[in-house]
Design a protein around this motif. Structure first.
Motif, PDB file in Angstrom:
ATOM      1  N   VAL A  53      -3.928  14.610   9.122  1.00  0.00           N
ATOM      2  CA  VAL A  53      -4.722  14.297  10.315  1.00  0.00           C
ATOM      3  C   VAL A  53      -3.859  13.554  11.335  1.00  0.00           C
ATOM      4  O   VAL A  53      -3.946  13.812  12.543  1.00  0.00           O
ATOM      5  CB  VAL A  53      -5.962  13.459   9.939  1.00  0.00           C
ATOM      6  CG1 VAL A  53      -6.701  12.999  11.203  1.00  0.00           C
ATOM      7  CG2 VAL A  53      -6.896  14.263   9.046  1.00  0.00           C
ATOM      8  N   LYS A  54      -3.018  12.649  10.852  1.00  0.00           N
ATOM      9  CA  LYS A  54      -2.123  11.912  11.759  1.00  0.00           C
ATOM     10  C   LYS A  54      -1.194  12.880  12.484  1.00  0.00           C
ATOM     11  O   LYS A  54      -0.980  12.752  13.699  1.00  0.00           O
ATOM     12  CB  LYS A  54      -1.302  10.896  10.963  1.00  0.00           C
ATOM     13  CG  LYS A  54      -0.312  10.071  11.797  1.00  0.00           C
ATOM     14  CD  LYS A  54       0.416   9.062  10.912  1.00  0.00           C
ATOM     15  CE  LYS A  54       1.530   8.339  11.665  1.00  0.00           C
ATOM     16  NZ  LYS A  54       1.019   7.417  12.706  1.00  0.00           N
ATOM     17  N   ARG A  55      -0.651  13.852  11.751  1.00  0.00           N
ATOM     18  CA  ARG A  55       0.245  14.827  12.370  1.00  0.00           C
ATOM     19  C   ARG A  55      -0.510  15.696  13.374  1.00  0.00           C
ATOM     20  O   ARG A  55       0.002  16.001  14.461  1.00  0.00           O
ATOM     21  CB  ARG A  55       0.884  15.703  11.288  1.00  0.00           C
ATOM     22  CG  ARG A  55       1.796  16.797  11.812  1.00  0.00           C
ATOM     23  CD  ARG A  55       2.938  16.218  12.627  1.00  0.00           C
ATOM     24  NE  ARG A  55       3.823  17.264  13.152  1.00  0.00           N
ATOM     25  CZ  ARG A  55       4.572  17.114  14.230  1.00  0.00           C
ATOM     26  NH1 ARG A  55       4.562  15.978  14.920  1.00  0.00           N
ATOM     27  NH2 ARG A  55       5.356  18.104  14.641  1.00  0.00           N
ATOM     28  N   ALA A  56      -1.731  16.085  13.048  1.00  0.00           N
ATOM     29  CA  ALA A  56      -2.536  16.876  13.980  1.00  0.00           C
ATOM     30  C   ALA A  56      -2.834  16.078  15.244  1.00  0.00           C
ATOM     31  O   ALA A  56      -2.805  16.618  16.364  1.00  0.00           O
ATOM     32  CB  ALA A  56      -3.835  17.313  13.306  1.00  0.00           C
ATOM     33  N   LEU A  57      -3.117  14.785  15.074  1.00  0.00           N
ATOM     34  CA  LEU A  57      -3.348  13.919  16.238  1.00  0.00           C
ATOM     35  C   LEU A  57      -2.091  13.832  17.092  1.00  0.00           C
ATOM     36  O   LEU A  57      -2.163  13.907  18.330  1.00  0.00           O
ATOM     37  CB  LEU A  57      -3.763  12.527  15.759  1.00  0.00           C
ATOM     38  CG  LEU A  57      -3.998  11.474  16.843  1.00  0.00           C
ATOM     39  CD1 LEU A  57      -5.199  11.848  17.704  1.00  0.00           C
ATOM     40  CD2 LEU A  57      -4.214  10.095  16.215  1.00  0.00           C
ATOM     41  N   ASP A  58      -0.941  13.690  16.439  1.00  0.00           N
ATOM     42  CA  ASP A  58       0.330  13.637  17.173  1.00  0.00           C
ATOM     43  C   ASP A  58       0.521  14.895  18.016  1.00  0.00           C
ATOM     44  O   ASP A  58       0.867  14.823  19.200  1.00  0.00           O
ATOM     45  CB  ASP A  58       1.505  13.503  16.194  1.00  0.00           C
ATOM     46  CG  ASP A  58       1.677  12.097  15.653  1.00  0.00           C
ATOM     47  OD1 ASP A  58       1.073  11.165  16.214  1.00  0.00           O
ATOM     48  OD2 ASP A  58       2.411  11.941  14.662  1.00  0.00           O
ATOM     49  N   LEU A  59       0.322  16.056  17.395  1.00  0.00           N
ATOM     50  CA  LEU A  59       0.548  17.320  18.089  1.00  0.00           C
ATOM     51  C   LEU A  59      -0.423  17.504  19.249  1.00  0.00           C
ATOM     52  O   LEU A  59      -0.030  17.930  20.343  1.00  0.00           O
ATOM     53  CB  LEU A  59       0.429  18.485  17.109  1.00  0.00           C
ATOM     54  CG  LEU A  59       1.564  18.638  16.094  1.00  0.00           C
ATOM     55  CD1 LEU A  59       1.223  19.724  15.075  1.00  0.00           C
ATOM     56  CD2 LEU A  59       2.877  18.970  16.804  1.00  0.00           C
ATOM     57  N   ALA A  62       0.834  -1.191   0.000  1.00  0.00           N
ATOM     58  CA  ALA A  62       0.000   0.000   0.000  1.00  0.00           C
ATOM     59  C   ALA A  62       0.874   1.248   0.000  1.00  0.00           C
ATOM     60  O   ALA A  62       2.014   1.243   0.446  1.00  0.00           O
ATOM     61  CB  ALA A  62      -0.909   0.007   1.229  1.00  0.00           C
ATOM     62  N   VAL A  63       0.333   2.370  -0.521  1.00  0.00           N
ATOM     63  CA  VAL A  63       1.053   3.644  -0.483  1.00  0.00           C
ATOM     64  C   VAL A  63       1.011   4.169   0.941  1.00  0.00           C
ATOM     65  O   VAL A  63      -0.063   4.376   1.508  1.00  0.00           O
ATOM     66  CB  VAL A  63       0.409   4.671  -1.442  1.00  0.00           C
ATOM     67  CG1 VAL A  63       1.135   5.999  -1.340  1.00  0.00           C
ATOM     68  CG2 VAL A  63       0.445   4.149  -2.875  1.00  0.00           C
ATOM     69  N   PRO A  64       2.156   4.384   1.598  1.00  0.00           N
ATOM     70  CA  PRO A  64       2.150   4.713   3.025  1.00  0.00           C
ATOM     71  C   PRO A  64       1.953   6.196   3.314  1.00  0.00           C
ATOM     72  O   PRO A  64       2.598   7.044   2.732  1.00  0.00           O
ATOM     73  CB  PRO A  64       3.548   4.273   3.482  1.00  0.00           C
ATOM     74  CG  PRO A  64       4.403   4.464   2.272  1.00  0.00           C
ATOM     75  CD  PRO A  64       3.519   4.181   1.081  1.00  0.00           C
ATOM     76  N   GLN A  65       1.025   6.498   4.182  1.00  0.00           N
ATOM     77  CA  GLN A  65       0.893   7.786   4.857  1.00  0.00           C
ATOM     78  C   GLN A  65       1.153   9.000   3.966  1.00  0.00           C
ATOM     79  O   GLN A  65       2.164   9.681   4.093  1.00  0.00           O
ATOM     80  CB  GLN A  65       1.825   7.789   6.064  1.00  0.00           C
ATOM     81  CG  GLN A  65       1.503   6.694   7.058  1.00  0.00           C
ATOM     82  CD  GLN A  65       2.367   6.731   8.292  1.00  0.00           C
ATOM     83  OE1 GLN A  65       3.252   7.557   8.437  1.00  0.00           O
ATOM     84  NE2 GLN A  65       2.129   5.827   9.217  1.00  0.00           N
ATOM     85  N   VAL A  66       0.205   9.300   3.105  1.00  0.00           N
ATOM     86  CA  VAL A  66       0.283  10.476   2.251  1.00  0.00           C
ATOM     87  C   VAL A  66      -1.069  11.195   2.264  1.00  0.00           C
ATOM     88  O   VAL A  66      -2.070  10.658   2.715  1.00  0.00           O
ATOM     89  CB  VAL A  66       0.658  10.103   0.793  1.00  0.00           C
ATOM     90  CG1 VAL A  66       2.052   9.538   0.720  1.00  0.00           C
ATOM     91  CG2 VAL A  66      -0.348   9.118   0.198  1.00  0.00           C
ATOM     92  N   GLY A  67      -1.074  12.436   1.758  1.00  0.00           N
ATOM     93  CA  GLY A  67      -2.321  13.173   1.594  1.00  0.00           C
ATOM     94  C   GLY A  67      -2.913  13.687   2.890  1.00  0.00           C
ATOM     95  O   GLY A  67      -2.228  13.851   3.902  1.00  0.00           O
ATOM     96  N   TRP A  68      -4.222  13.920   2.858  1.00  0.00           N
ATOM     97  CA  TRP A  68      -4.886  14.538   4.001  1.00  0.00           C
ATOM     98  C   TRP A  68      -4.856  13.652   5.241  1.00  0.00           C
ATOM     99  O   TRP A  68      -4.837  14.147   6.366  1.00  0.00           O
ATOM    100  CB  TRP A  68      -6.321  14.891   3.642  1.00  0.00           C
ATOM    101  CG  TRP A  68      -7.229  13.713   3.402  1.00  0.00           C
ATOM    102  CD1 TRP A  68      -7.495  13.091   2.212  1.00  0.00           C
ATOM    103  CD2 TRP A  68      -8.003  13.021   4.393  1.00  0.00           C
ATOM    104  NE1 TRP A  68      -8.369  12.050   2.393  1.00  0.00           N
ATOM    105  CE2 TRP A  68      -8.709  11.989   3.728  1.00  0.00           C
ATOM    106  CE3 TRP A  68      -8.167  13.167   5.772  1.00  0.00           C
ATOM    107  CZ2 TRP A  68      -9.564  11.109   4.381  1.00  0.00           C
ATOM    108  CZ3 TRP A  68      -9.022  12.290   6.434  1.00  0.00           C
ATOM    109  CH2 TRP A  68      -9.706  11.279   5.747  1.00  0.00           C
ATOM    110  N   LYS A  69      -4.827  12.331   5.031  1.00  0.00           N
ATOM    111  CA  LYS A  69      -4.776  11.432   6.189  1.00  0.00           C
ATOM    112  C   LYS A  69      -3.473  11.604   6.963  1.00  0.00           C
ATOM    113  O   LYS A  69      -3.451  11.492   8.191  1.00  0.00           O
ATOM    114  CB  LYS A  69      -4.944   9.984   5.745  1.00  0.00           C
ATOM    115  CG  LYS A  69      -6.348   9.666   5.227  1.00  0.00           C
ATOM    116  CD  LYS A  69      -6.476   8.196   4.881  1.00  0.00           C
ATOM    117  CE  LYS A  69      -7.877   7.878   4.389  1.00  0.00           C
ATOM    118  NZ  LYS A  69      -8.024   6.445   4.032  1.00  0.00           N
ATOM    119  N   LEU A  70      -2.394  11.879   6.252  1.00  0.00           N
ATOM    120  CA  LEU A  70      -1.125  12.137   6.928  1.00  0.00           C
ATOM    121  C   LEU A  70      -1.209  13.424   7.735  1.00  0.00           C
ATOM    122  O   LEU A  70      -0.661  13.521   8.837  1.00  0.00           O
ATOM    123  CB  LEU A  70       0.014  12.222   5.909  1.00  0.00           C
ATOM    124  CG  LEU A  70       1.411  12.493   6.482  1.00  0.00           C
ATOM    125  CD1 LEU A  70       1.807  11.426   7.484  1.00  0.00           C
ATOM    126  CD2 LEU A  70       2.441  12.583   5.359  1.00  0.00           C
TER     127      LEU A  70
END
Length: 224
Positions: A23-29, A13-21
């Protein structure tokens, strides 16, 4: 396919790109900011205990490879003495690990300074654990795909056995995470991590105080 090592064929699969990435960064912060405030009293007490038993420095800082193998400085609380043998080489981990260090590792308190690495963007909350720089040339092409994503404080391998797994099992689980990553999977891993911390399972490999050195697939832990 399930997440057990060696089962099925990876989906690439294509890993962690686009808007989902994003959202992941926002969740991290968001989570890291709250966690840092909540963990501050624990960090202060643990840091004082490390200072009293091990002296300075309180923090253990080491270069680790992140996404695409780029190096960053990982921060943890010290858990080992700087003890060397007659030959001038560091003693084995089990001889340098202190009683306080064992407790900090069992409770995952030694990992708390890595919240700073999350805020900096060096690591994510969830991803393959950042390993040693010298392991980079020892990975197979399949295992090296763990560096297609940001490393994490916790990960799929950590909630499925942690250091009780063999290296091949851990690295296979890392590759599985890369291929099957979703935001939902990250949330599941975070929830499972909380449960594992209280269970204190898989902290070390049988017969070892810490995880033995990774010498490469197809070789023994003695490098033969």
């Amino acid at each position: 396919m399930d997440g057990r090592p060696g089962v099925g064929i990876y989906a690439r699969a294509v890993p962690q790109v686009g808007w989902k990435l994003g959202v992941k960064r926002a969740l991290d912060l968001g989570v890291a900011s709250v966690a840092l405030l909540a963990a501050l009293p624990v960090l202060l007490v643990a840091g004082a205990a490390v200072r009293a038993t091990l002296g300075s420095p309180v923090l253990f800082v080491q270069a680790r490879p992140g996404r695409e193998g780029r190096l960053f400085r990982l921060v943890k609380l010290r858990t080992m003495r700087d003890a060397v043998g007659p030959d001038g080489k560091a003693l084995p981990d089990e001889e340098r690990l202190t009683g306080l260090g064992r407790f900090l590792r069992a409770a995952s308190i030694d990992e708390l300074p890595q919240i700073w690495n999350v805020l900096r963007g060096d690591v994510s909350l969830v991803g393959p654990r950042p390993l040693l720089v010298q392991y980079l040339p020892r990975y197979s092409s399949e295992q090296a795909r763990r560096h297609d994503v940001l490393p994490g404080i916790t990960g799929w391998a950590q909630v499925n056995g942690r250091n009780a797994l063999s290296w091949e099992e851990k690295l296979a689980l890392d590759a599985w995470y890369v291929d099957h990553w979703t935001l939902g999977l990250d949330l599941k891993i975070l929830a499972m991590t909380v449960a594992r911390v209280f269970q204190r399972s898989g902290i070390s490999r049988e017969g070892h105080a810490t995880m033995p050195e990774f010498t490469g697939s197809g070789r023994t832990e003695d490098g033969k």
